[in-house]
Design an enzyme around this catalytic site. Structure first.
Site, PDB file in Angstrom:
ATOM      1  N   HIS A 104       0.858  -1.173  -0.090  1.00 40.54           N
ATOM      2  CA  HIS A 104      -0.135   0.034  -0.045  1.00 40.54           C
ATOM      3  C   HIS A 104       0.811   1.329   0.023  1.00 40.54           C
ATOM      4  O   HIS A 104       2.058   0.979   0.458  1.00 40.54           O
ATOM      5  CB  HIS A 104      -0.848  -0.158   1.284  1.00 40.54           C
ATOM      6  N   HIS A 144       3.454  -0.230   4.732  1.00 38.70           N
ATOM      7  CA  HIS A 144       4.194  -1.300   5.678  1.00 38.70           C
ATOM      8  C   HIS A 144       3.287  -2.455   5.517  1.00 38.70           C
ATOM      9  O   HIS A 144       3.031  -3.390   6.620  1.00 38.70           O
ATOM     10  CB  HIS A 144       4.298  -0.733   6.970  1.00 38.70           C
ATOM     11  N   HIS A 145       2.863  -2.701   4.364  1.00 34.00           N
ATOM     12  CA  HIS A 145       1.890  -4.152   4.085  1.00 34.00           C
ATOM     13  C   HIS A 145       2.631  -4.584   3.104  1.00 34.00           C
ATOM     14  O   HIS A 145       1.685  -4.895   1.999  1.00 34.00           O
ATOM     15  CB  HIS A 145       0.358  -3.489   4.094  1.00 34.00           C
ATOM     16  N   GLN A 146       3.736  -5.057   2.999  1.00 32.09           N
ATOM     17  CA  GLN A 146       4.451  -5.376   1.881  1.00 32.09           C
ATOM     18  C   GLN A 146       3.910  -7.036   1.606  1.00 32.09           C
ATOM     19  O   GLN A 146       3.838  -7.719   2.608  1.00 32.09           O
ATOM     20  CB  GLN A 146       5.876  -5.511   2.039  1.00 32.09           C
TER      21      GLN A 146
END
Length: 507
Positions: free
Chosen positions: A294, A444-446
């Protein structure tokens, strides 16, 4: 080198999905060894929902960084990742979001057979201990406490009310397939304390004779014998060990650690492996590709009133919406409301303020991770390609403008003294686009660096087995083909539940 005793299943990584796999396999009677690169989860800051800031760049954070991002003013983006029992659940935002029905149906349509919403939704119910209505739509007996925000403060209430005044629906439970609307947060907290994957899943069985927990141990290689994953090598206190897997090796090392370990073991794009002097075991060009995340840009306001102390986690409300061109992947926008000032730009920030993060849930941009060298301790080259597709900057401009409209609604307007960022001088699209390039950050949603599929660039099949090898399965966010519509902890836990079922179905 010393030889360690064997286990039925060796799990690499005691994080979000790894904790789930460990618990379910121990419950089923398997001998499990789990190897974690970081320490135990004894730091007191882990207990606090507001303690994550003290953990960043500490010994329990991998504290990774990207390469300079050419479409974001050359900035290097910080990538915190948990390095402890519990993985990134020790420092995440604790927001519990399953994602949208369309996310999983799109996965299945693209080759991830068995991963449609109808097929994964029961696994969400299995993991949840939800404190809301017991109407069958949510799980109430699972290991993971999920709590509604039943006592929002006046500022959080004002954000939700303003969203409704701006024409958005109110959504009392965004985790039943349609997440669109304004909502108070559901969070993984229990009696005011953070809940981690390790503590909710593994801690109750930590004394089992079937479980061996190895911490402060860096796995450096998967041992492959005749096309089968037979165990792993790891280094602990300077000593190299081998542990054998009688049945399977399960990689749960995360979106960065998993592709790194695959490549160090000779599994990846053959030409790149040879450049580092690594013998090619399996040519899988998709390893490390398809890095997706994101992307977020903040809108920051100075408050005319004293900002209340957060009552839950600090991330206490959200808005999820469709854009006019969302296409099949709906919804595609999220606004996360935080009762404090949060910005990648640190100049002239107010003492009293609050923030809404404009987040794109399905950016067009994506990137890759590559080895820096064959040394396991060398950091990866992480290139998310943020804003590399110009459609993403335009979508963030649209998103910021919609949040400005929300802020103008009576419920929230009475709290706002001024807009600090983007600020009153940035009115036209060119100025807002410049602001996006200066402020955009990782969500931080890799996900995605070892994705599910059957095409030549897929890394695992729908059973989560690595293509072309036996006995090697992946269970973490790296297998997601695309980002889900929301925070990634819940989908990663679901992947752990489903992976455990797949393993038990084989053994």
């Amino acid at each position: 080198m010393t030889n360690s005793q064997s286990a039925d299943i060796v799990v690499v990584g005691a994080g979000t999905a790894g904790s789930v796999v460990v618990r379910r396999l121990v419950d089923a009677g398997h001998r499990v060894a789990v190897i974690e690169a970081g320490p135990t989860d004894g730091r007191p800051e882990i207990d606090s929902p507001f303690g994550a800031a003290a953990l960043f760049a500490s010994e329990v954070d991998w504290a990774l960084s990207t390469v300079p991002q050419s479409h974001a003013n050359g900035r290097v983006l910080y990538q915190p990742r948990g390095r402890s029992l519990g993985g990134s659940t020790i420092l995440n935002g604790m927001l519990y979001i399953r994602g949208a029905r369309s996310d999983y149906d799109a996965w299945a349509a693209a080759g991830a057979t068995g991963w449609s919403w109808q097929e994964v939704e029961p696994y969400f119910r299995r993991l949840e201990n939800y404190d809301g209505p017991t109407d069958g739509a949510r799980g109430t007996r699972g290991p993971l406490p999920v709590h509604r925000h039943i006592d929002p403060d006046p500022l959080v209430t004002a954000f939700v009310d303003a969203a409704v005044q701006a024409g958005h629906p109110r959504n009392d439970d965004y985790n039943t397939g349609d997440s669109r609307g304004a909502s108070y947060a559901q969070a993984t907290v229990e009696q005011g304390a953070r809940v981690t994957a390790w503590r909710s899943y593994v801690q109750p069985v930590a004394d089992s004779p079937l479980l061996r927990v190895i911490t402060d141990a860096l796995v450096t290689k998967i041992v492959i014998d005749n096309g089968r994953a037979a165990g792993v090598e790891y280094v602990q206190d300077g000593v190299r060990h081998v542990i054998r897997a009688e049945k399977e090796v399960v990689l749960s090392a995360g979106v960065f650690g998993t592709p790194q370990l695959l490549m160090l073991s000779g599994i990846g794009a053959a030409d790149e492996l040879r450049q580092h002097g690594i013998e090619v075991v399996r040519d899988l060009p998709g390893v490390g590709r398809n890095l997706r995340d994101h992307v977020a840009s903040p809108i920051v306001w100075e408050s005319r009133r004293t900002v209340p102390t957060p009552r839950m986690t600090g991330i206490e409300a959200q808005l999820i919406t469709d854009s006019p061109d969302a296409g099949a992947l709906q919804p595609d926008r999220q606004a996360v409301f935080v009762s404090f000032v949060y910005s990648t730009i640190t100049e002239n920030l107010p003492e009293q303020g609050f923030t809404a993060l404009a987040i794109l849930l399905h950016p067009h941009s994506h990137g890759q991770v590559r080895l820096r060298s064959a040394n396991p301790t060398d950091a990866l080259l992480i290139d998310p390609g943020i804003l590399s597709d110009p459609r993403d900057a335009e979508a963030l401009v649209d998103h910021l403008e919609s949040l400005r409209n929300l802020a103008g609604q009576p419920a929230l307007a009475e709290w706002i003294k001024s807009e600090v960022y983007p600020g009153p001088s940035r009115v036209n699209r060119d100025a807002l686009r410049d602001y996006v390039q200066a402020s955009a950050d990782s969500g931080h949603h890799q996900v995605g660096t070892a994705r599910i599929g059957t095409d030549p660039l897929a890394v695992v099949d729908p059973q989560l087995l690595v293509h072309g090898l036996t006995g090697l399965r992946i269970a973490d966010a790296s297998v997601m083909p695309t980002t889900p519509a929301g925070n990634t902890a819940a989908p990663t836990l679901m992947i752990g539940e489903r992976a455990a079922d797949l393993i038990l179905g084989t053994h």
